[in-house]
Design an enzyme around this catalytic site. Structure first.
Site, short mmCIF file in Angstrom:
data_model
loop_
_atom_site.label_atom_id
_atom_site.label_comp_id
_atom_site.label_asym_id
_atom_site.label_seq_id
_atom_site.Cartn_x
_atom_site.Cartn_y
_atom_site.Cartn_z
N GLU A 1 -18.64 10.90 -11.13
CA GLU A 1 -17.98 10.00 -10.18
C GLU A 1 -18.47 8.58 -10.46
O GLU A 1 -19.28 8.02 -9.74
CB GLU A 1 -18.31 10.40 -8.73
CG GLU A 1 -17.48 9.64 -7.70
CD GLU A 1 -18.30 8.68 -6.83
OE1 GLU A 1 -19.48 8.47 -7.15
OE2 GLU A 1 -17.75 8.18 -5.84
N ASP B 1 -22.50 12.21 -7.90
CA ASP B 1 -22.22 10.95 -7.23
C ASP B 1 -22.86 9.79 -8.00
O ASP B 1 -24.05 9.84 -8.33
CB ASP B 1 -22.80 11.05 -5.82
CG ASP B 1 -22.41 9.87 -4.95
OD1 ASP B 1 -21.24 9.80 -4.55
OD2 ASP B 1 -23.29 9.01 -4.68
#
Lengths: 659, 659
Positions: A407, A378
């Protein structure tokens, strides 16, 4: 600079800072600029060296005239650290042959040319003593009793040509230095991903309105359905305990009610931090069960690592030095001034870089211990690039099969550099590239310009992204986006609910209303199927087409073609039979109407050489969606009705004799 | 990868194989991609190190949003081996200021922000003990008795801002490695060249039709006229003895008559080879006289080195191993099968590379001994690239002021690599780029894409090149091509006869009929001037404009602008006053009608930011050709009559206050 200049080797990362990348089974296009003074005929090879030191030699072919670019393609069939180098030489025989053909026809230096040819043949014969073909040819060409035509005809004898093509007469052999290629396992480059929230699968609302969370055990029941749609990887959001301080409520509200589960990105509570499992999901045994269940369904599990902490994270008390402490003694929240995100403390990687690094390494190893080998990371762009460079290298040293998905939705320099330092896959701007021109440019960028190091994972939606195109495009939008993602890139993904065409956004946002990130979400898959309200069959079809077509699990072979309509996107993918398991060539042409509100009729103009078909021939194409067959050539009428099937996915039926 | 990623430094040669190039007085644009996770404000410097080790620091500015590119320009004012590196840091003060402005206005963390600001000011004050400005500011900002506005107003105080801009509060300082720049003398980058054949100047035809050759002494009489046209460099074809075996006759015929002088490229006779002077041109003393005469006229001499031999060259008997001996015992002529060029034996650089190398080095040193420092190298692309790499490096080690001009008309890979290995200047495709689109693309390529290593010498014609555009374009063609060459590139050139618009080609060829390469050519300069049949005044004007406009002796500052007409080419060149001797900015706009057969009216659309003018303002431009003045802005009517003046060369009269 060597005797024959060899420059601009490809594949290569920009600035050659890290190895170029490929994955097992990838057809890698090699290229180099090779040139020399004068008019001698050059020969160029690319020499591949496998991680075990085995060399294979691939003859390169000249590209567009005037460019001095040479090309060859080869499959890399084994993971590990490969190298390649380029070897160039003068082809003495071809140089002679070119001159001899012209001069003998013109009656110039006839005897001299035949004498030189015979000398070359004798030289070649000496190098291949096992065969008499070349020695005989040398004798014949040298024989002054024979007429000129007979002597020279030796030069174009098929066996002589074959022998000299196989073992050319080389001189001035020049080699480039070696260049590295890191070849990773197939899943690093190829896969269909499916994201879902385990806590939603099996979650139940009680009569008092409160919820019972789904667990790894209940979520595992969803796996066979995911597998039957043809997905390869199941990705789940963070599985750690969720903080309660400033926990987010439904629809990203600032205060959670007592029954709200909180965002799984608000990591850490009294139950533990990044090395712990949320008690509501289950125990270590339950996770192990879930990992096994994935494997049993033919799925691989990817988990989400988000390196940030809720105020309740154990780090906050145990390692306050890993955060930013303000002059007033408080720890700094994440913020985008003047907004603060009080459910999150960001790590400060500069306060104790070594301590943080070792902790993060430890955490990844905890999950590696469960046999989990894929990590969706993330927001990696909010951590130092050098941190990832070191961490990924150290993890891959232990286990080169680990895959990191970046990401990072940020500017190109950071996105590309994250891929450069080692992330095997990257989220992309794909969800925001919707028009034909946008898609043409972006697919060319991904398949050509950055494909030596950045592998796109084309998610059509995520739990954070419900783009306007999907909000307002209806079923046509959901179909066409999936069709493009699944065929344009060897790696694509969907977030659960896509098949139900969940298209209601929280007003003013680009994410789903009642976002599953902040609450439990029950989906009645059986009812949707019974009522025909699901695209699951379409997604299943797309994944089946991918499984059956080796051209589609390559990235670099995407070629854009022309259509006269500004919403009809056309691209092809092709793999030559020399690179497929079956030995047969495979070509797919995708024709997509990217305007989800119209019926479009236009002409599609193809360059059939891009998919191995002679441009002079007609050929049949079969639509793998509808089963229809058309006879196509250079220019082809197309009608695409967004309200039925917005995209053709056409298999090329190669005319007999090609390729 | 450092703490703050720094990538893609520029200038740099492709692949970073050799140093980037610049010349004394050149304004070099530096750039780098610099980025970091998070939202902190970055600061970036480029640090230049002169050959003597003196460092200067230049603050870089961010470029187009989203690119993470940072830019700065600096003049390199001394020849030698420079380096540069990029230094990046967090600007702690600017980061705080950005956040504080937002948060204090929103009433968030007001006291905290002021406390942090005061701490930063105190830190800055400690680093600059000589001034009390920052210490006072720190005290004031920390003073809780004052109202918030008064405390915060310190942050935007001009003296505080100036102090912190000069000496920013840096943290996480990260430096790139050094990159080399080779800075060469001004003439490597800037000059107007004039080519002529010394043997033609002063040549006389006798009554029997035979000729007496011009000599260095007679040719020297032409030098003042060349100098008065404003040229800087005189370039003359090879000065060596010319072979008689298979000597070429007029118009490239295969047999010369007894009086034909032969091509100066058929080098070598009983009188000597590449280290000798053609007796008809004079003696060593005469050459020394000619070199002095050039200097006295303010001209620098460039001679032509063509590494090939006539069959009569001393090398042929002394070093037959430097050529290719065929199986029949003969030496191979130059050929393009089936054609042979029997006046020339090409060297075979692979037979005795070291012997040939040492001989060529010796030859260059012979002419260097005369004080000649510029060499126009004939067909360097027919010799090994590695030969030039070594030879140029060794010559420059002795004398870094030597300049090599590459006469390579071949494919881009070789042309660019010759520039890469050290040729200071290159002939280009300019003579074959005639339409607006061709010129736009090519001038951008030369000024932007290859300018780190390839310096174009834009010859408008040569003794080998009379392009159709000049053959059929009349006076307009001669004017407009000269105007574009002289203004677009800091180095340009003409071959004598251009001023007389000699436009008759040998039928079917792209060179002058009765090419001076094979015969004597008398030109009556005085008569042409008396009859007004010469462009000498126009060439003189162009060179005077160049001398008066520092913007024109830069290469990388060329910017293309738009016009609505497909034959009206528009470009500007600009130099900021900080880089000029006068301290004044200089901007030139060139508007050229490249259709030599028409009168064109159109609108020219300018981006005035490209030449230092506020796009909102009107400004005057003065045509340096006609003296006319116009008031211009973003969109401007233009009428260009090819039959009078095909090009505006407009000086921008900067509106008061800018730049």
């Amino acid at each position: 600079m060597g005797r024959i200049p060899i420059r601009h080797l490809s594949p290569q990362q920009p600035e050659n800072l890290w190895p170029a990348k490929a994955y097992v089974g990838e057809v890698v296009p090699f290229a180099a600029t090779v040139f020399k003074e004068g008019h001698d005929v050059l020969g160029v090879d690319v020499v591949l060296t496998t991680p075990r030191g085995v060399e294979t030699v691939h003859r390169m072919r000249p590209g567009a005239p005037g460019t001095d670019r040479w090309h060859a393609s080869a499959v890399v069939d084994e993971s590990g650290e490969w190298t390649y180098r380029v070897s160039a030489w003068l082809d003495d025989w071809e140089t002679w042959l070119h001159n001899a053909e012209i001069k003998i026809a013109a009656g110039v230096d006839v005897d001299l040319m035949l004498t030189m040819g015979a000398e070359l043949l004798a030289r070649a014969a000496a190098a291949t003593p096992a065969s008499t073909v070349l020695a005989d040819a040398a004798t014949r060409m040298a024989s002054e009793r024979l007429p000129v035509e007979a002597r020279f005809s030796v030069a174009t004898d098929a066996r002589v040509a074959a022998a000299l093509a196989t073992a050319p007469l080389r001189s001035l052999i020049t080699e480039s230095g070696p260049r590295p290629i890191r070849v990773e396992r197939e899943r690093a480059g190829v896969g269909a991903w499916y994201e879902f929230f385990p806590r939603s699968e099996g979650a139940k609302q009680k009569k008092d309105g409160s919820w019972v969370s789904g667990t790894f055990r209940t979520a595992a029941k969803r796996l066979p359905a995911i597998a039957s749609m043809g997905f390869d990887v199941v990705y789940i959001p963070p599985i750690h305990p969720i903080g309660t301080t400033n926990r987010k409520g439904p629809n990203n509200t600032l205060t959670a009610g007592p029954g709200d589960p909180g965002s799984p990105y608000g990591i850490g509570s009294a139950d533990g931090g990044h090395d712990s499992i949320h008690p509501e999901l289950g125990t270590e045994k339950d996770l192990a069960f879930f990992v096994r269940a994935c494997t049993q369904s033919g799925l691989e599990l990817a988990i989400d690592i988000a390196l940030q902490a809720s105020p309740d994270h154990p780090w906050v008390t145990e390692h306050p030095e890993w955060f930013t402490t303000l002059p007033d003694g408080t720890i700094a929240y994440a913020e985008n001034p003047p907004k603060k995100y009080q459910d999150i403390y960001p790590l400060n990687f500069d306060n104790d870089p070594e301590g943080i690094y070792q902790e993060m390494l430890r955490i990844f190893r905890v999950w590696l211990g469960y046999g989990i080998k894929i990590f969706r990371v993330d927001n990696p762009h909010t951590k130092p690039l050098q941190f990832w460079e070191r961490l990924i290298a150290e993890i891959l040293d232990d286990d080169p099969d680990v895959i990191f998905l970046s990401e990072a939705f940020t500017r190109p320099a950071m996105m590309r550099s994250l891929a450069g330092v080692g992330f095997q896959q990257s989220y992309t701007y794909f969800t925001w590239r919707n028009t034909k021109v946008e898609l043409e440019e972006y697919l060319v960028e991904l398949s050509k310009e950055t494909s030596d190091y950045l592998r796109p994972n084309l998610f059509v939606n995520t739990h954070d992204i419900l783009p306007p195109y999907l909000q307002f495009g209806g079923q046509a939008a959901y179909k066409v986006r999936a069709a493009i993602a699944a065929t344009a890139s060897p790696t694509w993904g969907v977030y659960s609910g896509y098949e139900l065409m969940e298209n209601i956004a929280r007003p003013g946002s680009e994410e789903n209303i009642d976002n599953e990130k902040y609450e439990f979400k029950q989906r009645d898959w059986a009812a949707a199927e019974a009522e025909g309200r699901t695209l699951a069959p379409y997604l299943t079809l797309l994944n089946r087409i991918r499984a059956q077509h080796p051209a589609l699990v390559q990235l670099r072979n995407l070629e854009v073609h022309w259509s006269d309509d500004d919403s009809i996107l056309v691209f092809s993918k092709f793999i030559d039979g020399e690179f497929t398991a079956s030995g047969e060539s495979d070509a797919i042409i995708v024709v997509a109407n990217v305007d989800p509100h119209s019926v479009r009729e236009t002409t599609v103009h193809l360059d059939p050489t891009r998919f191995g078909v002679d441009p002079a021939s007609l050929f049949d194409v079969t639509d793998l969606v509808t089963g229809e067959t058309f006879t196509w050539g250079l220019d082809n009428f197309v009608r695409l009705d967004a309200f039925t099937e917005p995209a053709h996915i056409l298999r090329v039926e190669f005319p007999k004799g090609t390729p």
